[in-house]
Structures are given as C-alpha cells and as structure tokens.
Design an enzyme around this catalytic site. Structure first.
Site, PDB file in Angstrom:
ATOM      1  N   LYS A  24      36.335  30.191  49.066  1.00  0.00           N
ATOM      2  CA  LYS A  24      37.737  30.093  48.646  1.00  0.00           C
ATOM      3  C   LYS A  24      38.620  29.601  49.803  1.00  0.00           C
ATOM      4  O   LYS A  24      38.172  29.564  50.962  1.00  0.00           O
ATOM      5  CB  LYS A  24      38.200  31.452  48.141  1.00  0.00           C
ATOM      6  CG  LYS A  24      37.422  31.934  46.912  1.00  0.00           C
ATOM      7  CD  LYS A  24      37.990  33.239  46.382  1.00  0.00           C
ATOM      8  CE  LYS A  24      37.211  33.726  45.179  1.00  0.00           C
ATOM      9  NZ  LYS A  24      37.807  34.958  44.606  1.00  0.00           N
TER      10      LYS A  24
ATOM     11  N   TYR B 268      38.198  30.377  35.492  1.00  0.00           N
ATOM     12  CA  TYR B 268      38.519  31.804  35.415  1.00  0.00           C
ATOM     13  C   TYR B 268      38.953  32.218  34.014  1.00  0.00           C
ATOM     14  O   TYR B 268      39.686  33.203  33.876  1.00  0.00           O
ATOM     15  CB  TYR B 268      39.619  32.131  36.424  1.00  0.00           C
ATOM     16  CG  TYR B 268      39.117  32.286  37.853  1.00  0.00           C
ATOM     17  CD1 TYR B 268      38.046  33.132  38.149  1.00  0.00           C
ATOM     18  CD2 TYR B 268      39.730  31.624  38.909  1.00  0.00           C
ATOM     19  CE1 TYR B 268      37.592  33.292  39.456  1.00  0.00           C
ATOM     20  CE2 TYR B 268      39.281  31.788  40.221  1.00  0.00           C
ATOM     21  CZ  TYR B 268      38.206  32.627  40.482  1.00  0.00           C
ATOM     22  OH  TYR B 268      37.765  32.799  41.777  1.00  0.00           O
TER      23      TYR B 268
ATOM     24  N   ARG C 103      31.978  39.733  52.076  1.00  0.00           N
ATOM     25  CA  ARG C 103      33.331  40.311  51.916  1.00  0.00           C
ATOM     26  C   ARG C 103      33.510  41.533  52.815  1.00  0.00           C
ATOM     27  O   ARG C 103      34.596  41.767  53.362  1.00  0.00           O
ATOM     28  CB  ARG C 103      33.576  40.674  50.454  1.00  0.00           C
ATOM     29  CG  ARG C 103      33.740  39.436  49.563  1.00  0.00           C
ATOM     30  CD  ARG C 103      33.648  39.816  48.108  1.00  0.00           C
ATOM     31  NE  ARG C 103      33.923  38.714  47.207  1.00  0.00           N
ATOM     32  CZ  ARG C 103      33.464  38.663  45.962  1.00  0.00           C
ATOM     33  NH1 ARG C 103      32.703  39.643  45.480  1.00  0.00           N
ATOM     34  NH2 ARG C 103      33.748  37.625  45.192  1.00  0.00           N
TER      35      ARG C 103
ATOM     36  N   HIS D 203      33.376  33.270  45.795  1.00  0.00           N
ATOM     37  CA  HIS D 203      33.071  33.545  44.389  1.00  0.00           C
ATOM     38  C   HIS D 203      31.596  33.203  44.204  1.00  0.00           C
ATOM     39  O   HIS D 203      31.111  32.224  44.753  1.00  0.00           O
ATOM     40  CB  HIS D 203      33.923  32.658  43.466  1.00  0.00           C
ATOM     41  CG  HIS D 203      33.440  32.698  42.051  1.00  0.00           C
ATOM     42  ND1 HIS D 203      33.826  33.671  41.157  1.00  0.00           N
ATOM     43  CD2 HIS D 203      32.560  31.907  41.380  1.00  0.00           C
ATOM     44  CE1 HIS D 203      33.234  33.474  40.000  1.00  0.00           C
ATOM     45  NE2 HIS D 203      32.440  32.405  40.108  1.00  0.00           N
TER      46      HIS D 203
ATOM     47  N   GLU E 247      30.273  27.674  34.572  1.00  0.00           N
ATOM     48  CA  GLU E 247      30.975  27.247  35.787  1.00  0.00           C
ATOM     49  C   GLU E 247      30.456  25.927  36.365  1.00  0.00           C
ATOM     50  O   GLU E 247      31.240  25.128  36.880  1.00  0.00           O
ATOM     51  CB  GLU E 247      30.845  28.351  36.858  1.00  0.00           C
ATOM     52  CG  GLU E 247      31.579  29.631  36.459  1.00  0.00           C
ATOM     53  CD  GLU E 247      31.227  30.829  37.328  1.00  0.00           C
ATOM     54  OE1 GLU E 247      30.425  30.692  38.285  1.00  0.00           O
ATOM     55  OE2 GLU E 247      31.765  31.920  37.053  1.00  0.00           O
TER      56      GLU E 247
HETATM   57  P1  CMP Z   1      35.981  36.272  41.958  1.00  0.00           P
HETATM   58  O1  CMP Z   1      34.590  36.742  42.237  1.00  0.00           O
HETATM   59  O2  CMP Z   1      36.339  34.890  42.307  1.00  0.00           O
HETATM   60  O3  CMP Z   1      36.251  36.487  40.392  1.00  0.00           O
HETATM   61  C1  CMP Z   1      37.531  36.725  39.871  1.00  0.00           C
HETATM   62  C2  CMP Z   1      38.532  36.977  40.942  1.00  0.00           C
HETATM   63  O4  CMP Z   1      39.683  37.629  40.509  1.00  0.00           O
HETATM   64  C3  CMP Z   1      37.924  37.923  41.964  1.00  0.00           C
HETATM   65  O5  CMP Z   1      36.961  37.265  42.707  1.00  0.00           O
HETATM   66  C4  CMP Z   1      39.153  38.363  42.714  1.00  0.00           C
HETATM   67  O6  CMP Z   1      39.510  37.446  43.734  1.00  0.00           O
HETATM   68  C5  CMP Z   1      40.204  38.328  41.620  1.00  0.00           C
HETATM   69  N1  CMP Z   1      40.539  39.668  41.158  1.00  0.00           N
HETATM   70  C6  CMP Z   1      39.782  40.514  40.497  1.00  0.00           C
HETATM   71  N2  CMP Z   1      40.457  41.641  40.222  1.00  0.00           N
HETATM   72  C7  CMP Z   1      41.679  41.487  40.757  1.00  0.00           C
HETATM   73  C8  CMP Z   1      42.825  42.299  40.813  1.00  0.00           C
HETATM   74  N3  CMP Z   1      42.864  43.512  40.275  1.00  0.00           N
HETATM   75  N4  CMP Z   1      43.910  41.810  41.458  1.00  0.00           N
HETATM   76  C9  CMP Z   1      43.880  40.570  42.005  1.00  0.00           C
HETATM   77  N5  CMP Z   1      42.811  39.749  41.964  1.00  0.00           N
HETATM   78  C10 CMP Z   1      41.727  40.212  41.354  1.00  0.00           C
END
Ligand code: CMP
Length: 148
Positions: A9, A49, A102, A115, A126
């Site tokens: 990201k 998403y 992470r 991601h 995706e």
């Molecule tokens: P990712 O694995 O890219 O998949 C969806 C993304 O949404 C996740 O990583 C987070 O970056 C984001 N995400 C998930 N839950 C929340 C939340 N409660 N608030 C903000 N961002 C979120």
C-alpha cells in the site's frame, strides 16, 4: 500451483519497504510471477474493495489506497494464500504479532502496509483488477526440488 495477489500500500511504498516485503516472500520460497507499480483509480479501488462497500471506513479506505503508488504482485507456491496472510499478520497493525509484516512495520488499521488475498475466490476477483492473464510469467527456479 496456488497463486495469490499482494498489494504493498502507499504507506509501504513511501516508507521504502517494498523491497523488504518482497524479499520476505521470496526468502520464504514463494515465486514472483507478476509485478508492477501503479496508482489505482477510484473505480478500480472500489471494485477491489467492493466487499467493504457500505462499511463506515469504505470511503476513507478507497481514498487512502488511491493516494499514491502501490506495488502489486502475484506470488506462487504451495499454500501461497494462507502463507502470505500469516506473514502479513492480523489486519490491525497495533495487534499484529511481531515477526509479521504488519507486526513489524504498522501501528494502525488503515495504514497497514499490505493487502493479501484472503481466499482463492478473492484472488479470482482481485487478480483481473490489476493484471491480465498474459502478464503471468511461468518459469522454474533452480531450488524448487528443495522447497516442494
Ligand atoms: P486490507 O487487507 O487491505 O483489506 C481491507 C482493508 O480495510 C484492511 O486491509 C484495512 O486497511 C481496512 N480496514 C479494515 N477494517 C477497518 C476499520 N475498522 N477501519 C479502517 N480501515 C479498516
């Protein structure tokens, strides 16, 4: 052979962590079969998403993922999907185990570095957002007999 999609990201790219992250997956034994840097359009980000559409963080998530360059890669290997998820760590960087990507580099849930597709179905959804079939490079690595 199983394939998965990872995205580094904008926080990961801007913090110069792309090489470090890709290197972790390579050292694990996964093979890079496609790789590119791009800035996502709002439309493609919303498609990527779409399972989160309607959630309170959706707008910010799309705005964030389109805010700068990302690195997209397809990784291949036995168990590639679960391995990349385990190595990425739990979604919220403040709760992710040290030793995961992470856990080592993120303190938040939005700026969480990476991601990774969470299932074969997610990968099918995706992959075409980022790559065409012809962009997959099939090749052998010399150490495959020692890996699988
Ligand atoms: P990712 O694995 O890219 O998949 C969806 C993304 O949404 C996740 O990583 C987070 O970056 C984001 N995400 C998930 N839950 C929340 C939340 N409660 N608030 C903000 N961002 C979120």
């Amino acid at each position: 052979m199983e394939r998965t999609l990872i995205l580094i990201k904008p926080d990961g790219v801007k913090r110069r962590l792309s090489g470090e992250i890709i290197s972790r997956f390579e050292r694990k034994g996964l093979k890079i079969v496609a790789l590119k840097m791009l800035i996502l359009s709002k439309e493609r980000a919303e498609k990527h998403y779409d399972v989160h559409k309607g959630k309170p963080f959706f707008k910010d998530l799309v705005s964030y993922i389109t805010s700068g360059p990302i690195v997209a890669a397809v990784l291949e290997g036995p168990g590639a999907i679960s391995i990349t998820r385990l190595m990425s760590g739990t979604t919220d960087g403040s709760k992710a185990q040290p030793g995961t990507i992470r856990g080592d580099y993120s303190t938040g849930i939005e700026k969480n570095i990476i991601h990774a597709s969470d299932s074969a179905e997610s990968f099918q959804h995706e992959f075409p957002i980022f790559f065409q079939d012809g962009e997959i490079n099939q090749y052998q690595c010399g150490d495959e007999s020692n890996l699988y």
